[in-house]
Design a protein around this motif. Sequence first.
Motif, PDB file in Angstrom:
ATOM      1  N   THR A 210       0.893  -1.089  -0.223  1.00  0.00           N
ATOM      2  CA  THR A 210      -0.061   0.085   0.106  1.00  0.00           C
ATOM      3  C   THR A 210       0.856   1.274   0.002  1.00  0.00           C
ATOM      4  OG1 THR A 210      -1.779  -0.997   1.199  1.00  0.00           O
ATOM      5  CG2 THR A 210      -1.616   1.396   1.295  1.00  0.00           C
ATOM      6  N   THR A 211       1.981   1.290   0.836  1.00  0.00           N
ATOM      7  CA  THR A 211       2.958   2.436   0.885  1.00  0.00           C
ATOM      8  C   THR A 211       4.186   2.328  -0.116  1.00  0.00           C
ATOM      9  OG1 THR A 211       4.095   1.546   2.587  1.00  0.00           O
ATOM     10  CG2 THR A 211       2.282   2.665   3.323  1.00  0.00           C
ATOM     11  N   ALA A 212       4.138   1.425  -1.212  1.00  0.00           N
ATOM     12  CA  ALA A 212       5.399   1.255  -1.781  1.00  0.00           C
ATOM     13  C   ALA A 212       5.391   2.582  -2.772  1.00  0.00           C
ATOM     14  CB  ALA A 212       5.156  -0.106  -2.647  1.00  0.00           C
ATOM     15  N   GLY A 213       4.526   3.031  -3.394  1.00  0.00           N
ATOM     16  CA  GLY A 213       4.654   4.400  -4.377  1.00  0.00           C
ATOM     17  C   GLY A 213       5.168   5.218  -3.310  1.00  0.00           C
ATOM     18  N   ILE A 214       4.753   5.703  -2.334  1.00  0.00           N
ATOM     19  CA  ILE A 214       4.742   6.790  -1.476  1.00  0.00           C
ATOM     20  C   ILE A 214       6.264   6.423  -0.958  1.00  0.00           C
ATOM     21  CG2 ILE A 214       4.451   7.881   0.727  1.00  0.00           C
ATOM     22  CD1 ILE A 214       1.514   7.249   0.539  1.00  0.00           C
ATOM     23  N   ARG A 215       6.864   5.462  -0.509  1.00  0.00           N
ATOM     24  CA  ARG A 215       8.214   5.050  -0.237  1.00  0.00           C
ATOM     25  C   ARG A 215       9.180   5.478  -1.322  1.00  0.00           C
ATOM     26  NH1 ARG A 215       8.804   0.288   0.658  1.00  0.00           N
ATOM     27  NH2 ARG A 215       6.654  -0.763   0.977  1.00  0.00           N
ATOM     28  N   LEU A 216       8.816   5.125  -2.581  1.00  0.00           N
ATOM     29  CA  LEU A 216       9.514   5.353  -3.678  1.00  0.00           C
ATOM     30  C   LEU A 216       9.581   6.902  -4.090  1.00  0.00           C
ATOM     31  CD1 LEU A 216       8.506   2.701  -6.270  1.00  0.00           C
ATOM     32  CD2 LEU A 216      10.635   2.931  -5.389  1.00  0.00           C
ATOM     33  N   ALA A 222      14.082  13.209  -8.069  1.00  0.00           N
ATOM     34  CA  ALA A 222      13.044  13.919  -9.048  1.00  0.00           C
ATOM     35  C   ALA A 222      11.576  13.686  -8.411  1.00  0.00           C
ATOM     36  CB  ALA A 222      13.014  13.072 -10.298  1.00  0.00           C
ATOM     37  N   LEU A 223      11.210  12.713  -7.815  1.00  0.00           N
ATOM     38  CA  LEU A 223       9.853  12.333  -7.101  1.00  0.00           C
ATOM     39  C   LEU A 223       9.534  13.345  -5.891  1.00  0.00           C
ATOM     40  CD1 LEU A 223       9.171   8.723  -7.722  1.00  0.00           C
ATOM     41  CD2 LEU A 223       8.741  10.499  -9.467  1.00  0.00           C
ATOM     42  N   ARG A 224      10.733  13.358  -5.315  1.00  0.00           N
ATOM     43  CA  ARG A 224      10.471  14.313  -4.259  1.00  0.00           C
ATOM     44  C   ARG A 224      10.334  15.789  -4.773  1.00  0.00           C
ATOM     45  NH1 ARG A 224      15.136  11.601  -1.803  1.00  0.00           N
ATOM     46  NH2 ARG A 224      16.637  13.394  -2.175  1.00  0.00           N
ATOM     47  N   GLY A 225      11.259  16.187  -5.693  1.00  0.00           N
ATOM     48  CA  GLY A 225      10.881  17.478  -6.294  1.00  0.00           C
ATOM     49  C   GLY A 225       9.379  17.403  -6.814  1.00  0.00           C
ATOM     50  N   LEU A 226       9.041  16.406  -7.483  1.00  0.00           N
ATOM     51  CA  LEU A 226       7.538  16.601  -8.090  1.00  0.00           C
ATOM     52  C   LEU A 226       6.388  16.625  -6.891  1.00  0.00           C
ATOM     53  CD1 LEU A 226       5.472  16.188 -10.328  1.00  0.00           C
ATOM     54  CD2 LEU A 226       5.516  13.841 -10.119  1.00  0.00           C
ATOM     55  N   LEU A 227       6.762  16.040  -5.695  1.00  0.00           N
ATOM     56  CA  LEU A 227       5.948  16.069  -4.667  1.00  0.00           C
ATOM     57  C   LEU A 227       5.765  17.394  -4.051  1.00  0.00           C
ATOM     58  CD1 LEU A 227       4.255  14.466  -2.412  1.00  0.00           C
ATOM     59  CD2 LEU A 227       6.283  14.368  -1.022  1.00  0.00           C
ATOM     60  N   ALA A 228       6.810  18.175  -4.152  1.00  0.00           N
ATOM     61  CA  ALA A 228       6.720  19.742  -3.620  1.00  0.00           C
ATOM     62  C   ALA A 228       5.981  20.472  -4.767  1.00  0.00           C
ATOM     63  CB  ALA A 228       8.124  20.314  -3.476  1.00  0.00           C
TER      64      ALA A 228
END
Length: 418
Positions: A210-216, A222-228
């Motif tokens: 369930t949390t796999a995508g969030i952990r990635l 790049a995904l941390r940047g996208l999150l912001a």
Amino acid sequence: MIAPTVSLGSVLANTAFRRLFTAQVVALVGTGVLTVALGLLAYDIAGSSAGAVLGTALAIKMIAYVGVAPIVSALTDRLPRKRVLVSADAVRAAIALLLPFVDQVWQIYVLIFILQSASATFTPTFQAVIPSIVPDERQYTKALSLSRLAYDLESLLSPVVAAALLTLISYHSLFIGTAIGFVVSAIMVVGTRLPALVRIERTASFFGRTTAGIRLFVKKPALRGLLALNLVVASATGLVVVNTVVYVRDLIGGSSSGLAIALAFYGGGSMIVALTVPRILTAITDRTLMLTGAGVVTAGTLAASVFAAVAPTALSGWIALSAIWAVMGAGTSMINTPSARVLRRESDENTRTAIFTAQFSLSHAGFLLTYPLAGWVGAEVNQFTAAATLTGIATLAAVTASRLWTLNGSTVTTSPAT
């Protein structure tokens, strides 16, 4: 050497994508028409409290998007994608047919939660399938532009379609039309040949899946940047969705039809960028375009703050408001349109659905902050403070994105399409 651009027609020549894109468009129009019908139903049941009912329904929608999507993704990770998509459409069609028969507010809430849970199943699954059927990067970018255009056109055309239909039929019949749209979407999916599902080994627990995508998202720069950047988009969207009616009616004394005009400028700015993104990305990187979009959004919300403080006259107000809303629409599209390219590059067949689902969930989580913030601060303090607060959030998120998404933090997200 920059490769020749790919036409939209060449993308639509891909039979699988054309059928899925058609399914998306039909379902989006159905959803937009349902929104209009739901507003009328809420007024019939709740009268002057209809706004509170719709506001709660919107909150329920966001809760379903944020909370249900990862759970459903973990539950369906071994099921054929076609079965998941068709089942989601079937549930949405059934709920649309049930809505005309409700006579209590709580029934609306329950049915909306189920319907939006089905949408939270359909949308990320649909988005994760597209990279497999459109493997070429340039064609995939065109596909993303078409998808962005579909969302913008839905927001602009659905109210017009609903208004036209209401001259011929009652609003209860709109729910039937919505159900038909979902059925057509399911038929298009059934007739589409999708790639075989990659067998996923379930070594992780259910909570882990369930949390796999969030952990990635947390692991990859790049995904941390996208999150912001998602929060940047949510800041502008919250301001536009919640407070446009106040800007139009109270600040410049516009009419009810002026609301549609203002939203049309926002959608128009987004569509113009969506059409030009494929060409732009042959020259610059996703990161550059998306961070530039963050700057554009921040400038737009700042301009909205000044607008609210100055309270211009009707003519100058309309000119300024139209320009500001178009700028914010363009900025959000500069972030939204290329975002799936980043998700595609940062995933593989084993992790793609989890990452797309995480993006779907996390991007909507921002709305749970900015929607009530825009509404409550605007109502309890003033529109200047609301816009200034959202500007502060957008600025902080944009700066954070630029620091998290470093140039050397990812090996797969910094090259333009060549």
